[in-house]
Design an enzyme around this catalytic site. Sequence first.
Site, PDB file in Angstrom:
ATOM      1  N   LYS A 264       0.835  -1.216   0.000  1.00  0.00           N
ATOM      2  CA  LYS A 264       0.000   0.000   0.000  1.00  0.00           C
ATOM      3  C   LYS A 264       0.863   1.255   0.000  1.00  0.00           C
ATOM      4  CE  LYS A 264      -4.270  -1.584   2.195  1.00  0.00           C
ATOM      5  NZ  LYS A 264      -5.180  -1.375   3.314  1.00  0.00           N
TER       6      LYS A 264
ATOM      7  N   LYS B 294      -5.422 -10.123  -6.395  1.00  0.00           N
ATOM      8  CA  LYS B 294      -6.695 -10.386  -5.722  1.00  0.00           C
ATOM      9  C   LYS B 294      -7.711  -9.286  -6.065  1.00  0.00           C
ATOM     10  CE  LYS B 294      -5.981  -7.752  -1.640  1.00  0.00           C
ATOM     11  NZ  LYS B 294      -6.160  -7.394  -0.323  1.00  0.00           N
TER      12      LYS B 294
ATOM     13  N   LYS C   3     -10.972  -3.624  -3.271  1.00  0.00           N
ATOM     14  CA  LYS C   3     -11.829  -2.443  -3.256  1.00  0.00           C
ATOM     15  C   LYS C   3     -11.119  -1.228  -3.829  1.00  0.00           C
ATOM     16  CE  LYS C   3     -12.801  -3.399   1.128  1.00  0.00           C
ATOM     17  NZ  LYS C   3     -13.416  -3.582   2.445  1.00  0.00           N
TER      18      LYS C   3
HETATM   19  P1  TYM Z   1     -10.788  -5.791   4.244  1.00  0.00           P
HETATM   20  O1  TYM Z   1     -11.793  -4.763   4.553  1.00  0.00           O
HETATM   21  O2  TYM Z   1      -9.771  -5.479   3.181  1.00  0.00           O
HETATM   22  O3  TYM Z   1     -11.504  -7.131   3.800  1.00  0.00           O
HETATM   23  C1  TYM Z   1     -12.535  -7.728   4.579  1.00  0.00           C
HETATM   24  C2  TYM Z   1     -12.423  -9.241   4.479  1.00  0.00           C
HETATM   25  O4  TYM Z   1     -12.518  -9.667   3.110  1.00  0.00           O
HETATM   26  C3  TYM Z   1     -11.410 -10.504   2.791  1.00  0.00           C
HETATM   27  N1  TYM Z   1     -11.041 -10.283   1.377  1.00  0.00           N
HETATM   28  C4  TYM Z   1     -10.958 -11.259   0.459  1.00  0.00           C
HETATM   29  N2  TYM Z   1     -11.168 -12.586   0.546  1.00  0.00           N
HETATM   30  C5  TYM Z   1     -11.013 -13.301  -0.603  1.00  0.00           C
HETATM   31  N3  TYM Z   1     -10.662 -12.768  -1.794  1.00  0.00           N
HETATM   32  C6  TYM Z   1     -10.445 -11.435  -1.927  1.00  0.00           C
HETATM   33  N4  TYM Z   1     -10.134 -10.908  -3.097  1.00  0.00           N
HETATM   34  C7  TYM Z   1     -10.590 -10.613  -0.761  1.00  0.00           C
HETATM   35  N5  TYM Z   1     -10.455  -9.281  -0.524  1.00  0.00           N
HETATM   36  C8  TYM Z   1     -10.737  -9.107   0.788  1.00  0.00           C
HETATM   37  C9  TYM Z   1     -10.302 -10.038   3.722  1.00  0.00           C
HETATM   38  O5  TYM Z   1      -9.308 -11.023   3.893  1.00  0.00           O
HETATM   39  C10 TYM Z   1     -11.070  -9.767   4.992  1.00  0.00           C
HETATM   40  O6  TYM Z   1     -11.264 -10.928   5.736  1.00  0.00           O
HETATM   41  N6  TYM Z   1      -7.460  -5.446   7.932  1.00  0.00           N
HETATM   42  C11 TYM Z   1      -8.763  -5.949   7.586  1.00  0.00           C
HETATM   43  C12 TYM Z   1      -9.880  -5.437   8.479  1.00  0.00           C
HETATM   44  C13 TYM Z   1      -9.693  -5.648   9.954  1.00  0.00           C
HETATM   45  C14 TYM Z   1      -9.785  -6.887  10.628  1.00  0.00           C
HETATM   46  C15 TYM Z   1      -9.603  -6.568  12.027  1.00  0.00           C
HETATM   47  C16 TYM Z   1      -9.972  -8.213  10.226  1.00  0.00           C
HETATM   48  C17 TYM Z   1      -9.486  -4.690  10.883  1.00  0.00           C
HETATM   49  N7  TYM Z   1      -9.432  -5.220  12.133  1.00  0.00           N
HETATM   50  C18 TYM Z   1      -9.615  -7.580  12.992  1.00  0.00           C
HETATM   51  C19 TYM Z   1      -9.982  -9.213  11.206  1.00  0.00           C
HETATM   52  C20 TYM Z   1      -9.817  -8.873  12.566  1.00  0.00           C
HETATM   53  C21 TYM Z   1      -9.087  -5.538   6.172  1.00  0.00           C
HETATM   54  O7  TYM Z   1      -8.590  -4.570   5.667  1.00  0.00           O
HETATM   55  O8  TYM Z   1     -10.051  -6.279   5.570  1.00  0.00           O
END
Ligand code: TYM
Length: 328
Positions: A113, A195, A198
């Site tokens: 990032k 992947k 967003k």
């Molecule tokens: P975030 O918001 O990017 O994504 C949310 C969840 O979606 C999953 N994900 C995917 N799974 C499969 N294929 C993809 N292309 C794909 N893109 C996203 C992510 O793995 C995630 O599970 N850092 C985290 C948010 C967070 C969090 C936490 C998660 C903040 N605090 C505590 C777990 C526990 C994030 O940016 O997810």
Amino acid sequence: MEKKTVFSGIQASGSLHLGNYLGAIRNWAAMQYDYNNYFCVVDLHTITVPQDPSTLREKIREVAGLLFAAGINEENSVVFIQSEVKAHSELAWILNCMTPMGWLQRMTQFKEKSEKQKEEVSVGLFDYPVLQAADILLYDTQMVPVGEDQRQHVELSRDIAQRFNYRYGQVFTLPEAYIPPHGGRVMGLSNPDKKMSKSEDKQEDSISLLDSPDNIRNKIKKATTDSLKDIRFDEKRPGINNLLTIYQLLTGKTQEEIENNFAGSSYKDLKEQLAEVIIEDLRPLQDRYFELTGEKRYLDEMLQRGAERAGEQAERKIDHVHKSIGLR
Ligand code: TYM
């Protein structure tokens, strides 16, 4: 037997896409009955990169609404917005003071990032995994269901917890990541080497959960494939492999069944059928979403109750932390 505690979070940057759904929230909804669950819209993580205030305000509610629309319910799960439970930022600060910079410098997501933003990179983006550790550790979480890209962050949370416990005694439960056997990494449609995400600038790369049927048909039609003909699962052919994987995740059929189904068919046939499968799967979710958000107060009230329930647990934990490090 007591149920295990599950925590997971999701950002409010952009629209939720099929990767978020198949890799995370669909599983959260399905597994919620067997666990004590906390699902959090992590708006404080979202502001680690610049956001427009009114769009952010809208997206936070949209993401929360989609969690409920995907089937997560108040009986089994606490759904809340991170910034409404102050203990998250407070614990993040305390953990900052005991996390070595070197641990954060190794985080691959930060490296990726920050490359885009160069010297504009915020301290918050660097510190992002510590706030994530705070999220997880406040609730005595045992299991963190996430997509593959979050594995390293969950492991770091565990390391931070271990280091804290070593210094101050048994305060935190050690969490473990749960990555689904399939769907943990859904790839982009126009760029299947990466992947689905967003932040991808190209709109066509991802299917948003609120896309209209025509939009979905168009995006799938334009998805990158290859110049071969046969329809087979093959990791060396990322485009077609990704389309088949999405088809498999949504239909629950085996790879063999799917390959037999499409024997002799064209890529065009596969794309047309896949688009219809996606549209039908998302239809009930979209209907529930619009029903739920039509009555503004309904969602607000659920989120308020969620923040109260999460806040009670989080306050107990932060109190314990204060006492163990000598702030009280
Ligand atoms: P975030 O918001 O990017 O994504 C949310 C969840 O979606 C999953 N994900 C995917 N799974 C499969 N294929 C993809 N292309 C794909 N893109 C996203 C992510 O793995 C995630 O599970 N850092 C985290 C948010 C967070 C969090 C936490 C998660 C903040 N605090 C505590 C777990 C526990 C994030 O940016 O997810």
